[in-house]
Structures are given as C-alpha cells and as structure tokens.
Design a protein around this motif. Sequence first.
Motif, short mmCIF file in Angstrom:
data_model
loop_
_atom_site.label_atom_id
_atom_site.label_comp_id
_atom_site.label_asym_id
_atom_site.label_seq_id
_atom_site.Cartn_x
_atom_site.Cartn_y
_atom_site.Cartn_z
N ASN A 152 1.03 -0.95 -0.09
CA ASN A 152 0.11 0.03 -0.23
C ASN A 152 0.80 1.27 0.05
O ASN A 152 0.53 2.22 -0.64
CB ASN A 152 -1.02 0.01 1.54
CG ASN A 152 -1.94 1.30 1.21
OD1 ASN A 152 -2.45 1.22 0.33
ND2 ASN A 152 -2.12 1.89 2.31
N TYR A 153 1.90 1.23 0.93
CA TYR A 153 2.97 2.44 0.63
C TYR A 153 3.85 2.35 -0.55
O TYR A 153 4.08 3.48 -0.86
CB TYR A 153 3.76 2.36 2.10
CG TYR A 153 3.03 2.92 3.12
CD1 TYR A 153 3.12 4.26 3.48
CD2 TYR A 153 2.36 1.98 4.17
CE1 TYR A 153 2.20 4.60 4.42
CE2 TYR A 153 1.70 2.54 5.12
CZ TYR A 153 1.37 4.00 5.56
OH TYR A 153 0.85 4.52 6.38
N SER A 154 3.93 1.28 -1.07
CA SER A 154 4.44 1.39 -2.44
C SER A 154 3.87 2.01 -3.52
O SER A 154 4.17 2.85 -4.47
CB SER A 154 4.90 -0.15 -2.78
OG SER A 154 5.83 -0.72 -2.12
N TYR A 155 2.49 2.08 -3.36
CA TYR A 155 1.48 2.68 -4.56
C TYR A 155 1.16 3.89 -3.88
O TYR A 155 0.31 4.29 -4.49
CB TYR A 155 0.27 1.63 -4.65
CG TYR A 155 0.60 -0.10 -4.70
CD1 TYR A 155 1.97 -0.30 -5.32
CD2 TYR A 155 -0.14 -0.79 -4.72
CE1 TYR A 155 2.11 -1.73 -5.76
CE2 TYR A 155 0.17 -2.21 -4.78
CZ TYR A 155 1.40 -2.51 -5.29
OH TYR A 155 1.57 -3.91 -5.64
N ALA A 156 1.49 4.55 -2.75
CA ALA A 156 0.85 5.62 -2.05
C ALA A 156 0.84 6.94 -3.00
O ALA A 156 0.25 7.59 -2.78
CB ALA A 156 1.50 5.84 -0.76
N MET A 157 1.96 7.02 -4.02
CA MET A 157 2.16 8.12 -4.91
C MET A 157 1.28 8.10 -6.18
O MET A 157 1.41 8.90 -7.02
CB MET A 157 3.41 8.44 -5.37
CG MET A 157 4.60 8.53 -4.21
SD MET A 157 4.02 10.22 -3.34
CE MET A 157 3.26 9.44 -1.58
N MET A 158 0.54 6.81 -6.30
CA MET A 158 -0.16 6.81 -7.43
C MET A 158 -1.14 7.95 -7.86
O MET A 158 -1.29 8.27 -8.98
CB MET A 158 -0.88 5.53 -7.67
CG MET A 158 -1.61 5.04 -9.12
SD MET A 158 -2.86 3.77 -8.79
CE MET A 158 -4.01 4.65 -7.99
N GLU A 159 -1.76 8.38 -7.09
CA GLU A 159 -3.03 9.36 -7.20
C GLU A 159 -2.37 10.59 -7.88
O GLU A 159 -2.76 11.25 -8.72
CB GLU A 159 -3.57 9.45 -5.87
CG GLU A 159 -4.68 8.52 -5.74
CD GLU A 159 -4.22 7.25 -5.03
OE1 GLU A 159 -4.77 6.21 -4.77
OE2 GLU A 159 -2.77 7.12 -4.48
N PHE A 160 -1.25 10.89 -6.90
CA PHE A 160 -0.70 12.39 -7.30
C PHE A 160 -0.05 12.30 -8.90
O PHE A 160 0.11 13.13 -9.67
CB PHE A 160 0.51 12.54 -6.39
CG PHE A 160 -0.17 12.97 -5.07
CD1 PHE A 160 -1.15 13.67 -4.71
CD2 PHE A 160 0.63 12.53 -3.94
CE1 PHE A 160 -1.55 13.81 -3.71
CE2 PHE A 160 0.28 12.78 -2.77
CZ PHE A 160 -0.71 13.49 -2.51
N LEU A 161 0.38 10.93 -9.20
CA LEU A 161 1.07 10.81 -10.45
C LEU A 161 0.08 10.69 -11.82
O LEU A 161 0.17 11.28 -12.82
CB LEU A 161 1.85 9.39 -10.47
CG LEU A 161 3.15 9.44 -9.92
CD1 LEU A 161 3.55 7.92 -9.42
CD2 LEU A 161 4.14 10.17 -10.54
N LEU A 162 -1.04 10.11 -11.25
CA LEU A 162 -2.21 10.24 -12.04
C LEU A 162 -2.57 11.68 -12.61
O LEU A 162 -2.90 12.06 -13.59
CB LEU A 162 -3.38 9.34 -11.52
CG LEU A 162 -3.29 7.97 -11.59
CD1 LEU A 162 -4.54 7.46 -11.13
CD2 LEU A 162 -3.09 7.28 -13.09
N LYS A 163 -2.58 12.73 -11.52
CA LYS A 163 -2.60 14.03 -11.69
C LYS A 163 -1.79 14.77 -12.69
O LYS A 163 -2.17 15.26 -13.67
CB LYS A 163 -2.79 14.42 -10.29
CG LYS A 163 -3.57 16.11 -10.43
CD LYS A 163 -2.50 17.17 -10.54
CE LYS A 163 -3.00 18.52 -10.48
NZ LYS A 163 -2.35 19.59 -10.59
#
Length: 201
Positions: A121-132
């Motif tokens: 879950n912490y590995s994927y934590a930046m996904m939302e910001f990257l999608l933006k």
Amino acid sequence: MKSISDYKDMALQSLEGNWAKAAIASLITFGIMEICGSSPSFFLEPVSGVIGQGLITILLFPLAWGYYVFFLRLIRQENTDYTSLFDGFNQYVRILLAEMLKGIYVLLWSLLLIVPGIIKNYSYAMMEFLLKDHPEMSGEEAIRESIRMMDGHKMQLFLLDLSMIGWFLLSLLTVGIGFLFLVPYMYSAHAHFYEDLKAGQ
C-alpha cells in the motif's frame, strides 16, 4: 528527504488560512460518501474502504481521488475550487480502473499476510498524485512509477502517518468531526512528501 516533523510543519503552513476551505471540502466529500452508504474512514485508507462497503463505494473512487489531489493543488497554490473535487469524473474510467487495480493488488498481497499488504500500500502511495501530474499514464504505469519513487521511502511515509495517531484518537473522541481537519492535514503532508520525492528523483 526532509524529516517527519518538517513534512508536518509544511502541511500546517500550507493549511494556514485554508483550514475552512479544507474542512468544507472534507464536509462535501464525506457527506456524499455518507449519503451513498460509505463511511469517512474510507478517506483515511481508500483501499480498505473497498472491503465490505459495496459497489457504490467503488463507483465513487474518482471522488476519493479528486479529494486526495485537492490537497496537492492546495500546497501548490493552484485552483482549489470545490468543483475540482469532481475532476476524477472527467476521466472516470481511467481513475476508476487505476484505483480498482491498486485495491486488487493490495488485497492480493494482504491475503498472504497483513504486513505485505501494508508495505505494498505504501509502495503505491504516490499513484494518485502521478495520475494527476501525468494524464498520459495508465493506472498500471502510475503504480510502477510509484513503486520506483517509494523505493527506500516507504518506512518514512509510514512513520509520518503513525505520528498522527494521537490526532486520529482525538478525532474519534469528537464523534468524527475532527476528521474534517485531520484528513486534510495528513493529505497535505503526503502531498509535500510527493513533491520532495519528485524533486529528488
């Protein structure tokens, strides 16, 4: 990377003069989720929010995404009109599939043991910001990039979240009202963490 206290201080500085706006954004988002049968705890941990909260929660993933990136916009002093909370619905399929994919990956890792699920879950934590920041990225690509960015930094973000446990308990004592302010505080700290990662890499 900065210290945990630095990220918390930066979040507080970004929210200075914006607490009312952050609380209203939280009220709008939490209110919609509550009306649709989901709890505000969904926004503290969107992945776990999938489990047991039903199809409507999943369909509202773009709203959760819009709320999360609202605070990236806020710390950047970009437009934080309340309508931006619904930006995820302008790219509904992309955001929905990305969030579902993240949820499935974390769930599968959690089936092994709780700890691997938390780590992923912490590995994927930046996904939302990257999608933006990268409209061209698919969910899978954003997940891979988040894994790369978070390599060596997962524990620090975990400890950042853990440092707010006192505010979490206090929010529970306020019958949930405190979450209107705690979640913006946490998400703003996450946004500063992302900006630091991006600048360093």
